[in-house]
Design an enzyme around this catalytic site. Structure first.
Site, PDB file in Angstrom:
ATOM      1  N   HIS A  49     104.453  94.492  80.376  1.00  7.45           N
ATOM      2  CA  HIS A  49     104.219  95.374  79.230  1.00  7.45           C
ATOM      3  C   HIS A  49     104.549  94.559  77.985  1.00  7.45           C
ATOM      4  O   HIS A  49     105.364  93.628  78.039  1.00  7.45           O
ATOM      5  CB  HIS A  49     105.127  96.606  79.297  1.00  7.45           C
ATOM      6  N   ASP A  52     108.174  94.430  77.568  1.00  8.63           N
ATOM      7  CA  ASP A  52     108.899  93.608  78.557  1.00  8.63           C
ATOM      8  C   ASP A  52     108.970  92.194  77.990  1.00  8.63           C
ATOM      9  O   ASP A  52     109.976  91.500  78.117  1.00  8.63           O
ATOM     10  CB  ASP A  52     108.139  93.526  79.897  1.00  8.63           C
TER      11      ASP A  52
HETATM   12  C1  GLO Z   1     101.463 103.853  86.623  1.00 10.34           C
HETATM   13  C2  GLO Z   1     100.797 102.570  86.469  1.00 10.34           C
HETATM   14  C3  GLO Z   1     101.640 101.557  85.743  1.00 10.34           C
HETATM   15  C4  GLO Z   1     100.792 100.446  85.191  1.00 10.34           C
HETATM   16  C5  GLO Z   1     101.577  99.486  84.344  1.00 10.34           C
HETATM   17  C6  GLO Z   1     100.702  98.421  83.749  1.00 10.34           C
HETATM   18  O1  GLO Z   1     101.051 104.733  87.314  1.00 10.34           O
HETATM   19  O2  GLO Z   1     100.384 102.102  87.706  1.00 10.34           O
HETATM   20  O3  GLO Z   1     102.629 101.051  86.593  1.00 10.34           O
HETATM   21  O4  GLO Z   1     100.176  99.749  86.226  1.00 10.34           O
HETATM   22  O5  GLO Z   1     102.205 100.201  83.340  1.00 10.34           O
HETATM   23  O6  GLO Z   1      99.934  98.937  82.740  1.00 10.34           O
END
Ligand code: GLO
Ligand code: MG
Length: 344
Positions: A49, A52
Site C-alpha cells: 500500500h 506501507d
Molecule cells: C481485500 C483485498 C486487499 C487488497 C490489498 C491490495 O479484500 O484483497 O487485501 O488486495 O489492499 O490492494
C-alpha cells in the site's frame, strides 16, 4: 510456453489477528523485520500500500515522500527484493468513508485522486510501473445513496487522471463484489476490463484477480483468470482460498478446495503466466488461533501447495487428456485428474 513463477505478498499478510469481534492476539512486527523474512519464506516480490511504503504520507510534502520511498528502495535492494506494485489505500481516511472516487462529496473525490497520484510517485521511486486499485468503498450500503452510472463515470475519470499523470503507469483493478460495502461497483473481472476499454488508454488498464473475491461473486477463479488472459490483461493474482459465501477469509491457497486451486495453477501454467515478469501474489492471512512464533507459516504453506500442484499439472499426459476430450469421456478425465491429485 509454460509459466515462470516468482512469489510475492504484502506486509498486511503478516497480521496480528484482529477481527471485527476481537483485538489483536499477536504482537505487531516492524516492517523491516517482515522484509527480512521474505527470502526465507521463498518470496521475491513485495506488494505495498502507498502508506506501507511511506508511513503518514498525508502529512508529508512531495520531496519528503520521495525521500522516504528512496529509503525503502535501498532496504529492498539490500534484501534482494523488488516492489511488485503500489496500491493507494483509499479506505481508511475519514474522507473516504463513503467511497474515494465515488464519494458524493467533491472535496473527498479530489482527495482520493490526489492520493492516487502520490501512489504513482512512490511507485516510480520504488521502480515499479504497477498500481493496484482495489475499489474497497466504491459501492453502497443502500442503493439509493449514489447514482450508479455516475459512479462508474467517476471511477473512469480517476483512472484517466492517473493514466495522464504518468504515461508509463499500468493500472491493475482488483475486483471484489462486497465487503466492506454491501455491493461494489466493480464486482468481477468483466466489470474491470469493461472499464479498461472505456479508458483513455485501454492497453494500460488490466486486472489483478483474487481467488476469494471470485468465489464470493459465485464464480470460478480460474475462469476469471482465463477471461483476463484472453484480453492479455492478467497482470497479477492474489491466490488464497475461501470456504463458501461468508466474510473474506484469505485462507491459505488450496486449503479449502484443492481441485479448484489445481485448476488455477493449470490455467496460469498453460498460459505462460509470469513470462513477462508477473508475480504470483499470496493474499493470505494466518488463522487467528495461530501462535505468534508460527504466524508466517501460511505464506510458506501457500507457496508449497502452489508448487506441489504445479508438479501435478506438469506430470499430466497431455496427449492422454486430448484423447479423452476427443472421446468426450469426461468421467474418465475426471477420475484421472482426481487420481493425480491424490497421488495414485
Ligand atoms: C481485500 C483485498 C486487499 C487488497 C490489498 C491490495 O479484500 O484483497 O487485501 O488486495 O489492499 O490492494
Ligand atoms: Mg487482495
Amino acid at each position: 510456453m509454460p509459466g515462470t513463477f516468482r512469489f510475492s505478498f504484502g506486509p498486511w499478510n503478516i497480521h496480528e489477528g484482529a477481527d471485527p469481534f476481537g483485538p489483536p492476539v499477536r504482537p505487531g512486527m516492524p516492517f523491516t523485520q517482515k522484509l527480512a523474512l521474505y527470502k526465507k519464506l521463498g518470496f521475491d516480490g513485495v506488494q505495498l500500500h502507498d502508506d506501507d511504503a511511506v508511513p503518514n504520507l498525508n502529512e508529508l510534502s512531495g520531496a519528503q515522500i520521495e525521500r522516504s520511498a528512496a529509503g525503502l528502495r535501498r532496504t529492498l535492494d539490500d534484501e534482494g527484493l523488488v516492489a511488485e506494485f503500489v496500491a493507494p489505500r483509499l479506505w481508511e481516511d475519514p474522507r473516504t468513508i463513503d467511497g474515494g472516487f465515488t464519494s458524493n462529496d467533491e472535496n473527498n473525490r479530489r482527495y482520493a485522486i490526489e492520493r492516487s497520484l502520490k501512489a504513482i510517485d512512490i511507485a516510480n521511486v520504488l521502480g515499479t510501473k504497477k498500481i493496484v486499485l482495489w475499489p474497497a468503498r466504491e459501492g453502497t450500503y443502500i442503493r439509493e445513496s449514489k447514482d450508479a452510472r455516475l459512479a462508474v463515470e467517476r471511477i473512469l475519470e480517476a483512472v484517466n487522471r492517473m493514466l495522464a499523470y504518468d504515461p508509463e503507469i499500468l493500472i491493475l483493478i482488483e475486483p471484489k463484489p462486497n465487503e466492506p460495502m454491501d455491493q461494489a461497483y466493480l464486482p468481477t473481472v468483466g466489470h474491470a476490463i469493461g472499464l479498461a476499454y472505456l479508458s483513455d488508454d485501454p492497453s494500460r488498464v488490466g486486472a489483478l484477480i483474487e481467488s476469494a473475491h471470485a468465489i464470493l461473486a459465485g464464480l470460478d477463479p480460474s475462469d476469471e483468470m482465463s477471461y483476463a488472459l484472453a484480453h492479455k490483461k492478467l497482470w497479477s493474482v492474489h491466490l488464497n482460498d475461501q470456504n463458501g459465501l461468508k466474510y473474506d477469509q484469505d485462507k491459505s491457497f488450496g486449503s479449502v478446495d484443492l481441485r479448484r486451486a489445481f485448476m488455477q495453477v493449470w490455467v496460469l501454467d498453460r498460459n505462460g503466466y509470469g513470462n513477462n515478469g508477473e508475480f504470483v501474489g499470496m493474499d493470505v492471512k494466518a488463522m487467528r488461533t495461530q501462535r505468534a512464533e508460527e504466524a508466517t507459516q501460511h505464506l510458506a504453506n501457500s507457496r508449497e501447495i502452489f508448487l506441489a500442484l504445479l508438479a501435478v499439472v506438469r506430470s499430466l499426459d497431455t496427449a492422454r487428456i486430448d484423447q479423452l476430450i476427443a472421446q468426450r469421456n469426461y468421467e474418465q478425465l475426471e477420475i484421472e485428474i482426481i487420481r493425480a491429485l491424490m497421488g495414485r
